[in-house]
Design an enzyme around this catalytic site. Structure first.
Site, short mmCIF file in Angstrom:
data_model
loop_
_atom_site.label_atom_id
_atom_site.label_comp_id
_atom_site.label_asym_id
_atom_site.label_seq_id
_atom_site.Cartn_x
_atom_site.Cartn_y
_atom_site.Cartn_z
N ASP A 169 0.86 -1.18 0.00
CA ASP A 169 0.00 0.00 0.00
C ASP A 169 0.90 1.23 0.00
OD1 ASP A 169 -2.20 1.76 0.52
OD2 ASP A 169 -3.23 0.11 1.54
N ASP A 215 -2.98 4.87 -2.27
CA ASP A 215 -3.96 5.52 -1.41
C ASP A 215 -4.38 6.88 -1.99
OD1 ASP A 215 -5.19 5.33 1.35
OD2 ASP A 215 -4.18 7.25 1.57
N GLU A 265 -6.63 3.96 -5.63
CA GLU A 265 -7.84 4.19 -4.84
C GLU A 265 -8.42 5.53 -5.26
OE1 GLU A 265 -9.64 4.77 -0.35
OE2 GLU A 265 -7.76 5.71 -0.94
N HIS A 309 -11.41 -1.99 4.03
CA HIS A 309 -11.24 -1.63 5.44
C HIS A 309 -11.90 -0.31 5.82
CE1 HIS A 309 -8.27 0.47 3.16
NE2 HIS A 309 -8.03 1.27 4.18
N ASP A 310 -12.49 0.36 4.83
CA ASP A 310 -13.14 1.65 5.10
C ASP A 310 -14.66 1.56 5.07
OD1 ASP A 310 -10.69 3.00 5.25
OD2 ASP A 310 -10.64 3.31 3.07
C1 NOJ Z 1 -7.88 5.87 2.36
C2 NOJ Z 1 -7.62 4.70 3.24
O1 NOJ Z 1 -8.21 3.56 2.68
C3 NOJ Z 1 -8.17 5.05 4.60
O2 NOJ Z 1 -8.18 3.95 5.47
C4 NOJ Z 1 -7.36 6.18 5.15
O3 NOJ Z 1 -7.92 6.61 6.38
C5 NOJ Z 1 -7.32 7.36 4.19
N1 NOJ Z 1 -7.11 6.97 2.83
C6 NOJ Z 1 -6.20 8.28 4.55
O4 NOJ Z 1 -4.98 7.67 4.21
#
Ligand code: NOJ
Length: 535
Positions: free
Chosen positions: A98, A200, A265, A326-327
């Site tokens: 990542d 990210d 992402e 994970h979000d």
């Molecule tokens: C996206 C990530 O998936 C998330 O978990 C994170 O809090 C934010 N970007 C900031 O890096």
């Protein structure tokens, strides 16, 4: 067509804090992942993406990186990483790391230096601005985690910008020295043998010159509880044209190492998302397609989404699909177990690279995190809106022993309450379990080129009435029909003529009941997904 591993393959996301703890501190680690590689090989995945495992104060659980070229001691050492990489490769499993380029930790030496004084040589590594003429933050930009995105630094009397936590200052990607330093990070890991990166918040890297205010969002309604960030439209703080040049530069680096993959992402509407494949210059290989995470769950809407996505792909672009990460809330928490099985069949039979989220193969569902156990800074900053991400990050339950075999210590987050029955060991023995279904789906995908790399054709409207989504996958000499019942009532499907002699190869309802059918029609049971084929 020359098919690359990440086109044919299935990716599996590991949240390293929660996968397997090897040293008893209650937090997963790299040695733990290595120990559990057989689970991934048995499942049949082709690559793992490991969320950040670099040295970090963990304000955002690793998305605040303090050193891009090392491993956090909680997760192990570089030697542990090398061992994991070799062990994964020995099982023909690729490893994707990542990359968090938009921001560092506020404890990264660059930021410590940048903050030290206005004349620091690293001052311009970050985004420092004077207060607005009338005082206060330089503009109205809002952090994705709520509140102003500007933090006042008393010592140097300026604000710095942070799209997320104040412990995550944004880097200045217009500075060529920053760019080179971050590209060096890619070289460091590619040279070590990693197979790719998930990048990210790629669409955040560049901000509009002059930092103009973002316009208010006319649709904003605080009572919807979507978070304060939606009060403005992020048109000046994200998705600037120059970001595509950066994506192109990252792509050139990745391609210079052979078959490596970059997965971006990006949460944007379809048209803008497509731009991240690149236009004149190639962009990332896979801009993450999050539509299945965000869309209402109904057959018609999803059929339209698939058709529009396929039609929007630029020539040569490879599709991809995701159900969770994970979000976001877990798929079984959103849909319940029966429809989560249908969703798994959808994910693993659509055209394009699927990314599975750890634990979804077990059907982990809703988990209430007691207030005293909340860890996620997102939840702590805007509590009670249901935006907290802890429920999707709980430890992987491996077996029926203490702490589900995840740790010999105290798990950093509670386990799923049904871990005694919903764990890998138990579900491995249970023929109709979600784990068994995932294994069979992955095996089917491997056995059928039509599923891995074939075309897709949605069955026409008649077939999609009444909760049924149906499509064909085809490649030379291989043809399959997938029919998914999104509803809780039986539905009849008219079969296309080639499928009159097709038989079910796999159902999401794994019992021995013979399908109800005539040559030209088949009945889908409530919540049933079927793959039909002629072999
Ligand atoms: C996206 C990530 O998936 C998330 O978990 C994170 O809090 C934010 N970007 C900031 O890096």
């Amino acid at each position: 067509m020359n098919v690359l591993w990440w086109q044919r393959g299935v990716v599996y996301q590991i949240y390293p804090r929660s996968f397997q703890d090897d040293n008893g501190d209650g937090i997963g680690d790299l040695a733990g992942i290595e120990r559990r590689l057989d689970h991934l090989a048995d499942l049949g995945v082709d690559g793992i993406w490991i969320s950040p495992c670099f040295p970090s104060p963990m304000a955002d659980f690793g998305y605040d990186v303090a050193d891009y070229c090392d491993i956090d001691p909680r997760f192990g050492t570089l030697a542990d990483f090398d061992r994991l990489l070799a062990a994964a490769h020995a099982r023909e499993i690729k490893v994707i790391l990542d990359f968090v380029p938009n921001h560092t930790s506020s404890q990264h030496p660059w930021f410590v230096e940048s903050r030290a004084s206005r004349s620091s040589t690293r001052r311009d590594f970050y985004l420092w601005r004077d207060p607005a003429p009338e005082g206060g933050p330089p503009n109205n930009w809002i952090s994705d985690f709520g509140g102003s995105a500007w933090e006042w630094d008393e010592a140097s009397s300026q604000y710095y910008y942070h799209a997320f936590l104040k412990e995550q200052p944004d880097l200045n990607w217009r500075n060529p020295v920053v760019r080179q330093a971050m590209y060096d990070v890619l070289h460091f890991w590619f040279a070590r043998g990693v197979d790719g990166f998930r990048i990210d918040v790629l669409w955040h890297l560049i901000k509009a010159e002059g930092f103009p205010d973002n316009p208010p969002n006319p649709a904003y309604d605080a009572s919807l509880g979507l978070g304060e960030m939606h009060r403005v439209l992020q048109i000046h703080s994200t998705d600037q044209a120059e970001v595509h040049v950066i994506a192109g530069e990252m792509r050139r680096i990745a391609d210079s190492y052979g078959e490596r993959v970059l997965i971006g992402e990006i949460y944007l509407p379809l048209k803008r998302l497509m731009h991240y494949y690149g236009r004149e210059i190639a962009g990332v290989h896979l801009p993450f397609n999050f539509q299945l995470i965000e869309a209402p769950w109904n057959a018609k809407g999803i059929a339209t989404m698939i058709a529009e996505y396929e039609a929007a792909l630029p020539p040569g672009a490879w599709p991809n699909w995701v159900l969770g990460n994970h979000d976001r809330p877990r798929i079984a928490a959103r849909l319940g177990e029966a429809q989560a099985r249908v969703a798994a069949m959808l994910l693993l039979t659509l055209r394009g690279t699927p990314t599975l989220y750890y634990g979804d193969e077990l059907g982990i569902g809703r988990i209430e995190i007691p207030p005293s156990d909340v860890r996620d800074p997102r939840e702590l900053r805007e509590p009670g809106l249901g935006l907290g991400r802890d429920p999707a990050r709980t430890p992987m339950p491996w077996d029926g022993t203490a702490s589900a075999g995840f740790t010999s210590g105290t798990p950093w987050l509670p386990l799923n309450p049904d871990w005694r029955t919903r764990n890998v060991a138990r579900l491995s023995e249970a023929p109709g379990s979600p784990l068994a279904l995932h294994r069979r789906l992955l095996a089917l995908r491997r056995a059928h080129p039509a599923l891995a790399v074939g075309d897709i054709a949605l069955l026409d409207g008649d077939h999609q009435e009444h909760d049924v989504l149906a499509y064909e996958r085809r490649s030379d000499g291989d043809r399959l029909l997938i029919a998914l019942n999104f509803g809780a009532r039986p539905r009849e499907l008219c079969l296309p003529s080639w499928a009159h002699h097709a038989r079910p190869l796999l159902s999401t309802i794994e019992d021995d009941a013979p399908p109800v059918r005539a040559a030209t029609r088949i009945v889908l049971r409530p919540d049933e997904g079927l793959v039909l084929g002629t072999d």
